[in-house]
Design a protein around this motif. Structure first.
Motif, PDB file in Angstrom:
ATOM      1  N   TYR A   1      62.240  35.034  96.518  1.00  0.00           N
ATOM      2  CA  TYR A   1      63.221  34.136  95.922  1.00  0.00           C
ATOM      3  C   TYR A   1      64.259  33.692  96.950  1.00  0.00           C
ATOM      4  N   ASP A   2      64.595  34.585  97.866  1.00  0.00           N
ATOM      5  CA  ASP A   2      65.583  34.253  98.898  1.00  0.00           C
ATOM      6  C   ASP A   2      65.027  33.244  99.902  1.00  0.00           C
ATOM      7  N   GLU A   3      63.706  33.300 100.149  1.00  0.00           N
ATOM      8  CA  GLU A   3      63.101  32.410 101.139  1.00  0.00           C
ATOM      9  C   GLU A   3      63.138  30.947 100.696  1.00  0.00           C
ATOM     10  N   ARG A   4      62.822  30.685  99.443  1.00  0.00           N
ATOM     11  CA  ARG A   4      62.758  29.307  98.940  1.00  0.00           C
ATOM     12  C   ARG A   4      63.287  29.250  97.509  1.00  0.00           C
ATOM     13  N   PRO A   5      64.581  29.487  97.327  1.00  0.00           N
ATOM     14  CA  PRO A   5      65.110  29.605  95.959  1.00  0.00           C
ATOM     15  C   PRO A   5      64.909  28.366  95.091  1.00  0.00           C
ATOM     16  N   GLU A   6      65.098  27.164  95.654  1.00  0.00           N
ATOM     17  CA  GLU A   6      64.982  25.963  94.825  1.00  0.00           C
ATOM     18  C   GLU A   6      63.558  25.743  94.355  1.00  0.00           C
ATOM     19  N   MET A   7      62.594  25.987  95.253  1.00  0.00           N
ATOM     20  CA  MET A   7      61.196  25.801  94.859  1.00  0.00           C
ATOM     21  C   MET A   7      60.755  26.847  93.843  1.00  0.00           C
ATOM     22  N   ILE A   8      61.248  28.064  94.009  1.00  0.00           N
ATOM     23  CA  ILE A   8      60.894  29.120  93.055  1.00  0.00           C
ATOM     24  C   ILE A   8      61.505  28.813  91.691  1.00  0.00           C
ATOM     25  N   ARG A   9      62.740  28.327  91.684  1.00  0.00           N
ATOM     26  CA  ARG A   9      63.376  27.917  90.422  1.00  0.00           C
ATOM     27  C   ARG A   9      62.533  26.861  89.719  1.00  0.00           C
ATOM     28  N   LEU A  10      62.111  25.883  90.489  1.00  0.00           N
ATOM     29  CA  LEU A  10      61.307  24.793  89.934  1.00  0.00           C
ATOM     30  C   LEU A  10      60.018  25.333  89.333  1.00  0.00           C
ATOM     31  N   MET A  11      59.341  26.196  90.064  1.00  0.00           N
ATOM     32  CA  MET A  11      58.065  26.712  89.615  1.00  0.00           C
ATOM     33  C   MET A  11      58.199  27.530  88.332  1.00  0.00           C
ATOM     34  N   ILE A  12      59.185  28.427  88.296  1.00  0.00           N
ATOM     35  CA  ILE A  12      59.372  29.258  87.097  1.00  0.00           C
ATOM     36  C   ILE A  12      59.747  28.381  85.907  1.00  0.00           C
ATOM     37  N   SER A  13      60.621  27.401  86.141  1.00  0.00           N
ATOM     38  CA  SER A  13      61.019  26.494  85.065  1.00  0.00           C
ATOM     39  C   SER A  13      59.827  25.724  84.521  1.00  0.00           C
ATOM     40  N   GLU A  14      58.935  25.319  85.415  1.00  0.00           N
ATOM     41  CA  GLU A  14      57.745  24.564  85.011  1.00  0.00           C
ATOM     42  C   GLU A  14      56.818  25.429  84.166  1.00  0.00           C
ATOM     43  N   ILE A  15      56.663  26.683  84.554  1.00  0.00           N
ATOM     44  CA  ILE A  15      55.810  27.596  83.786  1.00  0.00           C
ATOM     45  C   ILE A  15      56.398  27.820  82.392  1.00  0.00           C
ATOM     46  N   VAL A  16      57.714  28.057  82.328  1.00  0.00           N
ATOM     47  CA  VAL A  16      58.379  28.292  81.043  1.00  0.00           C
ATOM     48  C   VAL A  16      58.299  27.039  80.169  1.00  0.00           C
ATOM     49  N   ARG A  17      58.533  25.868  80.784  1.00  0.00           N
ATOM     50  CA  ARG A  17      58.546  24.606  80.040  1.00  0.00           C
ATOM     51  C   ARG A  17      57.181  24.257  79.472  1.00  0.00           C
ATOM     52  N   SER A  18      56.153  24.426  80.271  1.00  0.00           N
ATOM     53  CA  SER A  18      54.834  23.951  79.872  1.00  0.00           C
ATOM     54  C   SER A  18      54.164  24.840  78.831  1.00  0.00           C
ATOM     55  N   GLY A  19      54.346  26.146  78.957  1.00  0.00           N
ATOM     56  CA  GLY A  19      53.674  27.057  78.040  1.00  0.00           C
ATOM     57  C   GLY A  19      52.170  27.115  78.244  1.00  0.00           C
ATOM     58  N   LEU A  20      51.665  26.403  79.274  1.00  0.00           N
ATOM     59  CA  LEU A  20      50.220  26.353  79.507  1.00  0.00           C
ATOM     60  C   LEU A  20      49.661  27.672  80.012  1.00  0.00           C
ATOM     61  N   PHE A  21      50.533  28.472  80.610  1.00  0.00           N
ATOM     62  CA  PHE A  21      50.052  29.626  81.347  1.00  0.00           C
ATOM     63  C   PHE A  21      50.455  30.943  80.688  1.00  0.00           C
ATOM     64  N   PHE A  22      50.782  30.877  79.405  1.00  0.00           N
ATOM     65  CA  PHE A  22      51.332  32.050  78.730  1.00  0.00           C
ATOM     66  C   PHE A  22      50.421  33.263  78.841  1.00  0.00           C
ATOM     67  N   LEU A  23      49.149  33.096  78.516  1.00  0.00           N
ATOM     68  CA  LEU A  23      48.226  34.240  78.540  1.00  0.00           C
ATOM     69  C   LEU A  23      48.026  34.761  79.957  1.00  0.00           C
ATOM     70  N   ASP A  24      47.925  33.846  80.920  1.00  0.00           N
ATOM     71  CA  ASP A  24      47.776  34.272  82.317  1.00  0.00           C
ATOM     72  C   ASP A  24      49.002  35.051  82.781  1.00  0.00           C
ATOM     73  N   GLU A  25      50.177  34.535  82.439  1.00  0.00           N
ATOM     74  CA  GLU A  25      51.417  35.210  82.843  1.00  0.00           C
ATOM     75  C   GLU A  25      51.544  36.563  82.146  1.00  0.00           C
ATOM     76  N   MET A  26      51.166  36.628  80.876  1.00  0.00           N
ATOM     77  CA  MET A  26      51.245  37.905  80.162  1.00  0.00           C
ATOM     78  C   MET A  26      50.317  38.937  80.793  1.00  0.00           C
ATOM     79  N   SER A  27      49.161  38.512  81.268  1.00  0.00           N
ATOM     80  CA  SER A  27      48.237  39.430  81.944  1.00  0.00           C
ATOM     81  C   SER A  27      48.851  39.968  83.223  1.00  0.00           C
ATOM     82  N   LEU A  28      49.523  39.092  83.984  1.00  0.00           N
ATOM     83  CA  LEU A  28      50.183  39.520  85.221  1.00  0.00           C
ATOM     84  C   LEU A  28      51.331  40.480  84.924  1.00  0.00           C
ATOM     85  N   ILE A  29      52.084  40.184  83.860  1.00  0.00           N
ATOM     86  CA  ILE A  29      53.208  41.054  83.482  1.00  0.00           C
ATOM     87  C   ILE A  29      52.692  42.430  83.086  1.00  0.00           C
TER      88      ILE A  29
END
Length: 201
Positions: A96-124
């Motif tokens: 997160y420290d290396e590229r904070p703005e890009m990481i923010r964008l990526m996490i926001s996109e995942i949360v917004r889209s909801g397309l990856f819920f099952l994949d993310e839950m598996s990783l969690i």
């Protein structure tokens, strides 16, 4: 070994270039062809690393899971459980420290889209399992009481981690590092995890 390192570098390059394009144009407006042009690679090369455009967004979670497992192996001999856990989470926050703005964008996109819920839950779930493994080892080494519920502790630590991420995402980008937020919250819950009479362990 060198070949594997080069492959990992190229995968990272594709990931970074794709995130830049997502930030400039929006995820929905970026095509695989645009990503490959930005990277100077063929479409087939992209698909060797990412089966589809959406897979780029899951790359961070997968690399973070690798960082967790690497940290557990590397720091297995650290005699203090709190130190082991903090080293583990620090390995995650480094990204997160290396590229904070890009990481923010990526996490926001995942949360917004909801397309990856099952994949993310598996990783969690894999993340929680890794924490359970660490905590069970701590029990065997006398760093955690035998009666401590490793699954519950892992779930609480996972919650603290993701809550810190959500607070960081909703705050002013310049206000505070995600690691600082996590450390404050971790210190609060640690008093409930720490064995009695163990001082600051």
């Amino acid at each position: 070994m060198l070949r594997a390192a080069r492959k990992q570098e190229l995968k990272e390059q594709i990931f970074i270039q794709a995130l830049k394009l997502f930030g400039e144009r929006g995820f929905e407006n970026v095509t695989v062809e645009q990503i490959t042009l930005a990277c100077g690679i063929a479409k087939g090369t992209f698909y060797n690393y990412f089966p589809k455009k959406e897979s780029v967004l899951l790359h961070l979670g997968k690399t973070q899971l690798e960082a967790v497992n690497d940290s557990i192996r590397r720091n297995a001999g650290v005699p203090d459980l709190k130190d082991q856990l903090m080293l583990l989470f620090e390995s995650l926050f480094q990204r997160y420290d290396e590229r904070p703005e890009m990481i923010r964008l990526m996490i926001s996109e995942i949360v917004r889209s909801g397309l990856f819920f099952l994949d993310e839950m598996s990783l969690i779930q894999l993340f929680r399992n890794a924490l359970v493994t660490l905590l069970e080892e701590a029990k065997r080494n006398g760093l955690l009481p035998e009666q401590a519920a490793s699954e519950d502790i892992a779930a609480v630590l996972t919650g603290v981690y993701f809550n810190a991420l959500l607070i960081w995402l909703s705050a002013d980008p310049a206000s505070e590092r995600v690691e600082s937020i996590f450390r404050r919250h971790f210190d609060i819950v640690w008093s409930g995890i720490r064995p009695e009479g163990a001082g600051d362990r």
